[in-house]
Write a protein that holds these residues in place. Structure first.
Motif, PDB file in Angstrom:
ATOM      1  N   MET A 240       4.663 107.472 -13.212  1.00  0.00           N
ATOM      2  CA  MET A 240       3.479 107.880 -12.457  1.00  0.00           C
ATOM      3  C   MET A 240       3.567 107.391 -11.011  1.00  0.00           C
ATOM      4  SD  MET A 240       1.309 109.871 -13.859  1.00  0.00           S
ATOM      5  CE  MET A 240       0.215 109.699 -12.453  1.00  0.00           C
ATOM      6  N   GLU A 241       4.165 106.233 -10.790  1.00  0.00           N
ATOM      7  CA  GLU A 241       4.304 105.739  -9.414  1.00  0.00           C
ATOM      8  C   GLU A 241       5.198 106.659  -8.589  1.00  0.00           C
ATOM      9  OE1 GLU A 241       5.581 101.695  -9.658  1.00  0.00           O
ATOM     10  OE2 GLU A 241       3.549 100.942 -10.079  1.00  0.00           O
ATOM     11  N   HIS A 243       5.589 109.914  -9.186  1.00  0.00           N
ATOM     12  CA  HIS A 243       4.786 111.123  -8.958  1.00  0.00           C
ATOM     13  C   HIS A 243       3.768 110.891  -7.839  1.00  0.00           C
ATOM     14  CE1 HIS A 243       6.079 113.895 -12.124  1.00  0.00           C
ATOM     15  NE2 HIS A 243       6.148 112.879 -12.961  1.00  0.00           N
ATOM     16  N   LEU A 244       3.147 109.726  -7.829  1.00  0.00           N
ATOM     17  CA  LEU A 244       2.162 109.418  -6.795  1.00  0.00           C
ATOM     18  C   LEU A 244       2.811 109.429  -5.414  1.00  0.00           C
ATOM     19  CD1 LEU A 244      -0.683 108.564  -5.962  1.00  0.00           C
ATOM     20  CD2 LEU A 244      -0.048 106.186  -6.451  1.00  0.00           C
ATOM     21  N   HIS A 268      -3.983 113.816  -5.832  1.00  0.00           N
ATOM     22  CA  HIS A 268      -3.599 112.472  -5.395  1.00  0.00           C
ATOM     23  C   HIS A 268      -4.602 111.447  -5.923  1.00  0.00           C
ATOM     24  CE1 HIS A 268      -3.549 109.062  -2.501  1.00  0.00           C
ATOM     25  NE2 HIS A 268      -2.241 109.236  -2.533  1.00  0.00           N
ATOM     26  N   MET A 271      -4.066 110.832  -9.632  1.00  0.00           N
ATOM     27  CA  MET A 271      -2.879 110.004  -9.870  1.00  0.00           C
ATOM     28  C   MET A 271      -3.149 108.545  -9.520  1.00  0.00           C
ATOM     29  SD  MET A 271       0.382 112.229  -8.626  1.00  0.00           S
ATOM     30  CE  MET A 271       0.647 113.929  -9.104  1.00  0.00           C
ATOM     31  N   GLU A 272      -3.834 108.312  -8.419  1.00  0.00           N
ATOM     32  CA  GLU A 272      -4.161 106.938  -8.020  1.00  0.00           C
ATOM     33  C   GLU A 272      -4.971 106.241  -9.104  1.00  0.00           C
ATOM     34  OE1 GLU A 272      -4.422 105.972  -3.334  1.00  0.00           O
ATOM     35  OE2 GLU A 272      -6.125 107.097  -4.174  1.00  0.00           O
ATOM     36  N   THR A 274      -5.010 106.942 -12.294  1.00  0.00           N
ATOM     37  CA  THR A 274      -4.170 106.723 -13.473  1.00  0.00           C
ATOM     38  C   THR A 274      -3.285 105.491 -13.290  1.00  0.00           C
ATOM     39  OG1 THR A 274      -4.152 109.099 -13.920  1.00  0.00           O
ATOM     40  CG2 THR A 274      -2.470 107.786 -15.000  1.00  0.00           C
ATOM     41  N   VAL A 275      -2.695 105.355 -12.103  1.00  0.00           N
ATOM     42  CA  VAL A 275      -1.880 104.177 -11.820  1.00  0.00           C
ATOM     43  C   VAL A 275      -2.741 102.916 -11.848  1.00  0.00           C
ATOM     44  CG1 VAL A 275      -0.512 103.018 -10.031  1.00  0.00           C
ATOM     45  CG2 VAL A 275      -0.138 105.453 -10.518  1.00  0.00           C
ATOM     46  N   TYR A 284       3.965 111.205 -16.627  1.00  0.00           N
ATOM     47  CA  TYR A 284       2.826 111.993 -16.148  1.00  0.00           C
ATOM     48  C   TYR A 284       1.871 112.327 -17.294  1.00  0.00           C
ATOM     49  CZ  TYR A 284       0.468 115.150 -12.891  1.00  0.00           C
ATOM     50  OH  TYR A 284      -0.455 115.728 -12.061  1.00  0.00           O
ATOM     51  N   MET A 287      -1.643 110.828 -17.708  1.00  0.00           N
ATOM     52  CA  MET A 287      -2.823 111.399 -17.060  1.00  0.00           C
ATOM     53  C   MET A 287      -3.787 111.976 -18.094  1.00  0.00           C
ATOM     54  SD  MET A 287      -2.938 111.817 -13.471  1.00  0.00           S
ATOM     55  CE  MET A 287      -3.214 113.532 -13.027  1.00  0.00           C
TER      56      MET A 287
END
Length: 296
Positions: A240-241, A243-244, A268, A271-272, A274-275, A284, A287
């Motif tokens: 995920m990092e 992807h971000l 964005h 994603m933030e 989720t991280v 991913y 998510m």
């Protein structure tokens, strides 16, 4: 001419989709009765061989299988409630767009009245009704679907029964529409970005389609991860990092090139979050935990 060995079917509602449904039944030789509040919309299918009923009661009486395709759930009840006493023992396949709670409410009503209710979703356009690739979903009693499956499958080669839960058709419908809009919105965002460099959408399209084929591989892996329900979400392709970091480039380019950045900014943000929830080193697919939980 309609074949005497074919199941009679009644189609209630003759908008563009209803006309296409009726035409498919007529073309296959089924005795087809139709009704519409505005009788003039029946002209084309009557010319093809359908019989126009003067009233909903007459339309219901003509067939054991009723296919309903109206504007909305209120319209369905406005037409069928007054003739509910004549529905007992029949199968009503409701192809009107609606929600899962409406499907379950209609099923309860059908049980009370004494008819079999199939909720349905048409995943095609009127012009493609009956085509091998067209899909119609049905949910509800399997026995009712099997009783008229050969007739209902005339509407598309991908016609299928999803299960006994009447809500499934509506839930699959909106879920697949979400996939459609997500894919199309992303394509349009990309086309807008490339247009700033004078790249035509038609030149972008072949690569976009090829990339969609690759994304199918991601989705296949993610579906298995989600269904395991163990919270592991192994990063078999990227974390995920990662992807971000990548979506930040899309956001930057959109803003820098002067195109609308609302979509990448929204993604964005997801994603933030989720991280921040601790899934930075997961795939991913993690998510999905965000999507499963309403935001407070």
């Amino acid at each position: 001419m309609a074949g005497t060995d074919r199941t009679p079917v009644t189609v209630i509602g003759l908008g563009l989709m209803g006309q296409a449904l009726a035409s498919a039944f007529v073309a296959a030789g089924h005795p087809t009765t139709v009704w519409n509040r505005s009788a003039d919309k029946a002209a084309a299918v009557v010319e093809q061989g359908a019989v126009l009923a003067d009233t909903p009661a007459e339309a219901v009486a003509a067939s054991e299988l009723l296919v309903v395709c109206l504007l909305d759930n209120d319209a369905v009840h406005a037409v069928l409630d007054p003739v509910a006493g004549s529905l007992a023992g029949r199968v009503v396949a409701n192809l009107t767009s609606g929600s899962s709670d409406q499907a379950r409410e209609n099923a309860a009503w059908a049980e009370e009245v004494g008819f079999s209710y199939l909720d349905a979703a048409i995943m095609t356009v009127p012009a493609a009704v009956g085509a091998p690739e067209s899909v119609v979903f049905y949910s509800g009693p399997r026995e009712a679907y099997d009783r008229h499956g050969d007739t209902l499958r005339l509407l598309g080669g991908g016609t299928t029964h999803l299960g006994e839960d009447h809500a499934l058709s509506a839930l699959y419908d909106v879920s697949l529409l979400g996939v459609m809009w997500g894919t199309l919105n992303s394509f349009l965002q990309g086309a807008a970005l490339l247009s700033t460099a004078e790249v035509k959408a038609a030149d972008f399209l072949p690569l976009a389609l090829r990339w969609i084929d690759t994304v199918k591989l991601f989705a296949t892996d993610y579906a298995a991860q989600i269904d395991r329900k163990d919270g592991a979400f192994p990063a078999n392709d990227a974390t995920m990092e990662v992807h971000l970091g990548a979506v930040q480039h899309l956001l930057h380019e959109s803003e820098a090139q002067g195109v609308n950045a609302e979509l990448p900014r929204f993604v964005h943000g997801l994603m933030e979050r989720t991280v921040a929830e601790g899934f930075g080193q997961n795939s991913y697919a993690s998510m999905s935990e965000l999507f499963r939980t309403p935001r407070k």
